[in-house]
Motif scaffolding. Sequence first.
Motif, mmCIF file in Angstrom:
data_model
loop_
_atom_site.group_PDB
_atom_site.id
_atom_site.type_symbol
_atom_site.label_atom_id
_atom_site.label_comp_id
_atom_site.label_asym_id
_atom_site.label_seq_id
_atom_site.Cartn_x
_atom_site.Cartn_y
_atom_site.Cartn_z
ATOM 1 N N GLY A 1 0.829 -1.215 0.000
ATOM 2 C CA GLY A 1 0.000 0.000 0.000
ATOM 3 C C GLY A 1 0.856 1.255 0.000
ATOM 4 N N GLY A 2 1.958 1.258 0.759
ATOM 5 C CA GLY A 2 2.851 2.417 0.802
ATOM 6 C C GLY A 2 3.530 2.645 -0.524
ATOM 7 N N PHE A 3 3.980 1.547 -1.150
ATOM 8 C CA PHE A 3 4.629 1.662 -2.451
ATOM 9 C C PHE A 3 3.642 2.152 -3.505
ATOM 10 C CE2 PHE A 3 5.836 -0.106 -6.579
ATOM 11 C CZ PHE A 3 7.081 0.496 -6.726
ATOM 12 N N LEU A 4 2.410 1.600 -3.489
ATOM 13 C CA LEU A 4 1.394 2.003 -4.452
ATOM 14 C C LEU A 4 1.015 3.469 -4.258
ATOM 15 C CD1 LEU A 4 -0.388 1.052 -6.764
ATOM 16 C CD2 LEU A 4 -2.099 0.368 -5.082
ATOM 17 N N SER A 5 0.880 3.912 -3.017
ATOM 18 C CA SER A 5 0.566 5.322 -2.738
ATOM 19 C C SER A 5 1.654 6.235 -3.277
ATOM 20 C CB SER A 5 0.416 5.552 -1.235
ATOM 21 O OG SER A 5 -0.631 4.787 -0.728
ATOM 22 N N THR A 6 2.905 5.867 -3.054
ATOM 23 C CA THR A 6 4.018 6.673 -3.547
ATOM 24 C C THR A 6 4.022 6.714 -5.068
ATOM 25 O OG1 THR A 6 5.307 6.065 -1.595
ATOM 26 C CG2 THR A 6 6.515 6.962 -3.456
ATOM 27 N N VAL B 1 3.621 10.062 -7.463
ATOM 28 C CA VAL B 1 4.621 10.421 -8.470
ATOM 29 C C VAL B 1 3.974 10.589 -9.839
ATOM 30 C CG1 VAL B 1 6.649 9.557 -9.720
ATOM 31 C CG2 VAL B 1 6.573 9.418 -7.243
ATOM 32 N N ILE B 2 3.102 9.670 -10.227
ATOM 33 C CA ILE B 2 2.438 9.756 -11.533
ATOM 34 C C ILE B 2 1.513 10.969 -11.591
ATOM 35 C CG2 ILE B 2 0.744 8.612 -13.046
ATOM 36 C CD1 ILE B 2 2.060 5.939 -12.187
ATOM 37 N N ALA B 3 0.751 11.234 -10.527
ATOM 38 C CA ALA B 3 -0.136 12.397 -10.499
ATOM 39 C C ALA B 3 0.671 13.697 -10.571
ATOM 40 C CB ALA B 3 -0.998 12.370 -9.240
ATOM 41 N N SER B 4 1.805 13.749 -9.902
ATOM 42 C CA SER B 4 2.655 14.943 -9.946
ATOM 43 C C SER B 4 3.201 15.165 -11.349
ATOM 44 C CB SER B 4 3.813 14.814 -8.955
ATOM 45 O OG SER B 4 3.335 14.728 -7.642
ATOM 46 N N ALA B 5 3.613 14.097 -12.007
ATOM 47 C CA ALA B 5 4.129 14.216 -13.373
ATOM 48 C C ALA B 5 3.033 14.688 -14.323
ATOM 49 C CB ALA B 5 4.705 12.883 -13.841
#
Length: 183
Positions: free
Chosen positions: A126-131, A135-139
């Motif tokens: 869950g932590g990895f998926l959230s990160t 990252v994708i939303a920021s890009a």
Amino acid sequence: ALISGHDNTIIPLMASLGNRVWNLTYWPPYASMMLIEIHEFVNDDSKPAQDDSFKSKFAFRLLHNGDVLTQFVDGCPSDSDLCDVQILQAKVESIISTPWNCESNLSKNIPSTNNKESDNIMSTSGGFLSTLIIVIASAAAGAFATFVYLTRRLPCSTINEDSDHADSEVPLIQQSHTYGSTA
């Protein structure tokens, strides 16, 4: 010698040396230079002893863009380009932020590098998926903002041309034209 080439390093140095060196209204021009020369007086037995104006046996000369400013430092003689280095040391000692013994104070200034909490978060799916989502939303947000800034329009927006092409949709920014060509 100390050489500094930015206004944000020259102004504090000048201000620390007194009101006659920097008058609160002067702004150093582009590519300014500040130079502090340190001179050591060596006692030569064949020459008469020097006067006691340089008790530390060291003197400094302050230059800014080639102009001697030493005589404007409070405590320095107005008739000489050189001044005892103890006066310079007394002026800047209160603003020095780096300790002289760097080795003994090194461990005090470095923050702790305990990353257990972040390691625990990243080790879960869950932590990895959230990160990854962040990252994708920021890009995507960055790409969208860059597109809008460069084109001055939203990705799908168009405007209508005046009466000749009322039915066709034309992007807000037109294609560039070639000038000077013969057709």
